[in-house]
Design a protein around this motif. Sequence first.
Motif, PDB file in Angstrom:
ATOM      1  N   SER A  69     -65.126  48.897 -33.439  1.00  0.00           N
ATOM      2  CA  SER A  69     -65.559  49.125 -32.056  1.00  0.00           C
ATOM      3  C   SER A  69     -65.437  47.867 -31.200  1.00  0.00           C
ATOM      4  O   SER A  69     -65.458  47.942 -29.978  1.00  0.00           O
ATOM      5  CB  SER A  69     -67.006  49.627 -32.031  1.00  0.00           C
ATOM      6  OG  SER A  69     -67.876  48.620 -32.512  1.00  0.00           O
ATOM      7  N   MET A  70     -65.300  46.691 -31.834  1.00  0.00           N
ATOM      8  CA  MET A  70     -65.151  45.427 -31.114  1.00  0.00           C
ATOM      9  C   MET A  70     -63.688  45.080 -30.846  1.00  0.00           C
ATOM     10  O   MET A  70     -63.392  44.042 -30.266  1.00  0.00           O
ATOM     11  CB  MET A  70     -65.786  44.285 -31.924  1.00  0.00           C
ATOM     12  CG  MET A  70     -67.257  44.468 -32.196  1.00  0.00           C
ATOM     13  SD  MET A  70     -68.246  44.391 -30.715  1.00  0.00           S
ATOM     14  CE  MET A  70     -68.063  42.685 -30.296  1.00  0.00           C
ATOM     15  N   LEU A  71     -62.771  45.932 -31.279  1.00  0.00           N
ATOM     16  CA  LEU A  71     -61.345  45.641 -31.181  1.00  0.00           C
ATOM     17  C   LEU A  71     -60.646  46.623 -30.249  1.00  0.00           C
ATOM     18  O   LEU A  71     -61.044  47.771 -30.122  1.00  0.00           O
ATOM     19  CB  LEU A  71     -60.702  45.718 -32.567  1.00  0.00           C
ATOM     20  CG  LEU A  71     -61.337  44.864 -33.657  1.00  0.00           C
ATOM     21  CD1 LEU A  71     -60.659  45.144 -34.992  1.00  0.00           C
ATOM     22  CD2 LEU A  71     -61.269  43.397 -33.309  1.00  0.00           C
ATOM     23  N   LYS A  72     -59.597  46.136 -29.609  1.00  0.00           N
ATOM     24  CA  LYS A  72     -58.753  46.975 -28.764  1.00  0.00           C
ATOM     25  C   LYS A  72     -57.312  46.608 -29.083  1.00  0.00           C
ATOM     26  O   LYS A  72     -56.925  45.446 -28.986  1.00  0.00           O
ATOM     27  CB  LYS A  72     -59.052  46.709 -27.290  1.00  0.00           C
ATOM     28  CG  LYS A  72     -58.328  47.619 -26.344  1.00  0.00           C
ATOM     29  CD  LYS A  72     -58.800  47.343 -24.923  1.00  0.00           C
ATOM     30  CE  LYS A  72     -58.278  48.377 -23.986  1.00  0.00           C
ATOM     31  NZ  LYS A  72     -58.778  48.173 -22.626  1.00  0.00           N
ATOM     32  N   LYS A  73     -56.527  47.585 -29.483  1.00  0.00           N
ATOM     33  CA  LYS A  73     -55.160  47.326 -29.925  1.00  0.00           C
ATOM     34  C   LYS A  73     -54.300  46.837 -28.761  1.00  0.00           C
ATOM     35  O   LYS A  73     -54.372  47.351 -27.652  1.00  0.00           O
ATOM     36  CB  LYS A  73     -54.553  48.586 -30.523  1.00  0.00           C
ATOM     37  CG  LYS A  73     -53.213  48.353 -31.170  1.00  0.00           C
ATOM     38  CD  LYS A  73     -52.736  49.582 -31.908  1.00  0.00           C
ATOM     39  CE  LYS A  73     -51.401  49.294 -32.565  1.00  0.00           C
ATOM     40  NZ  LYS A  73     -50.930  50.449 -33.307  1.00  0.00           N
ATOM     41  N   VAL A  74     -53.481  45.819 -29.032  1.00  0.00           N
ATOM     42  CA  VAL A  74     -52.536  45.304 -28.040  1.00  0.00           C
ATOM     43  C   VAL A  74     -51.338  46.239 -28.024  1.00  0.00           C
ATOM     44  O   VAL A  74     -50.730  46.488 -29.056  1.00  0.00           O
ATOM     45  CB  VAL A  74     -52.086  43.869 -28.391  1.00  0.00           C
ATOM     46  CG1 VAL A  74     -50.989  43.410 -27.452  1.00  0.00           C
ATOM     47  CG2 VAL A  74     -53.264  42.917 -28.344  1.00  0.00           C
ATOM     48  N   VAL A  75     -51.034  46.755 -26.839  1.00  0.00           N
ATOM     49  CA  VAL A  75     -49.874  47.620 -26.680  1.00  0.00           C
ATOM     50  C   VAL A  75     -48.779  46.785 -26.032  1.00  0.00           C
ATOM     51  O   VAL A  75     -48.978  46.222 -24.966  1.00  0.00           O
ATOM     52  CB  VAL A  75     -50.204  48.845 -25.807  1.00  0.00           C
ATOM     53  CG1 VAL A  75     -48.985  49.720 -25.624  1.00  0.00           C
ATOM     54  CG2 VAL A  75     -51.346  49.625 -26.415  1.00  0.00           C
ATOM     55  N   GLY A  76     -47.645  46.670 -26.680  1.00  0.00           N
ATOM     56  CA  GLY A  76     -46.560  45.855 -26.153  1.00  0.00           C
ATOM     57  C   GLY A  76     -46.375  44.600 -26.963  1.00  0.00           C
ATOM     58  O   GLY A  76     -46.850  44.469 -28.093  1.00  0.00           O
ATOM     59  N   ASP A  77     -45.700  43.630 -26.373  1.00  0.00           N
ATOM     60  CA  ASP A  77     -45.366  42.388 -27.045  1.00  0.00           C
ATOM     61  C   ASP A  77     -46.461  41.352 -26.825  1.00  0.00           C
ATOM     62  O   ASP A  77     -46.670  40.910 -25.702  1.00  0.00           O
ATOM     63  CB  ASP A  77     -44.033  41.863 -26.502  1.00  0.00           C
ATOM     64  CG  ASP A  77     -43.560  40.612 -27.199  1.00  0.00           C
ATOM     65  OD1 ASP A  77     -44.112  40.278 -28.265  1.00  0.00           O
ATOM     66  OD2 ASP A  77     -42.638  39.967 -26.682  1.00  0.00           O
ATOM     67  N   PRO A  78     -47.213  40.941 -27.873  1.00  0.00           N
ATOM     68  CA  PRO A  78     -48.291  39.967 -27.677  1.00  0.00           C
ATOM     69  C   PRO A  78     -47.805  38.589 -27.257  1.00  0.00           C
ATOM     70  O   PRO A  78     -48.551  37.815 -26.675  1.00  0.00           O
ATOM     71  CB  PRO A  78     -48.991  39.910 -29.033  1.00  0.00           C
ATOM     72  CG  PRO A  78     -48.013  40.452 -30.004  1.00  0.00           C
ATOM     73  CD  PRO A  78     -47.113  41.389 -29.243  1.00  0.00           C
ATOM     74  N   SER A  79     -46.536  38.261 -27.494  1.00  0.00           N
ATOM     75  CA  SER A  79     -46.018  36.960 -27.077  1.00  0.00           C
ATOM     76  C   SER A  79     -45.816  36.889 -25.567  1.00  0.00           C
ATOM     77  O   SER A  79     -45.667  35.807 -25.004  1.00  0.00           O
ATOM     78  CB  SER A  79     -44.716  36.647 -27.804  1.00  0.00           C
ATOM     79  OG  SER A  79     -43.713  37.571 -27.407  1.00  0.00           O
TER      80      SER A  79
END
Length: 107
Positions: A69-79
């Motif tokens: 619940s403390m996390l939110k997935k990164v959508v796209g390129d994290p760089s």
Amino acid sequence: MSIAETIKEDDWVFLKVSPIKGIMRIGRKVKLSLRYVGSYKIAQRISQVAYKLELPPKMSLVHPVFHVSMLKKVVGDPSAIVPVDTIEINEELLYEEIPVAILDRQV
């Protein structure tokens, strides 16, 4: 589909921070402060709802295992995410734009 089903090892996630007084703060201490910080790589899945993150050395006092619940997935390129700390603002509250790449040309 829950977030726990979509996150796996080697994915990148944002970490939710708490605005509650008395708890160690990450980031700024203002009313409109950040809700999520990061992006951090998931090092290990501990259980169905707990994940261990690869945190930077400056966050060594923070326990690296978090509930989903403390996390939110990164959508796209994290760089492609530019850290706010790298943007320098001068006295006139302006900043210099530096082009990263030329995407289109007209002849």
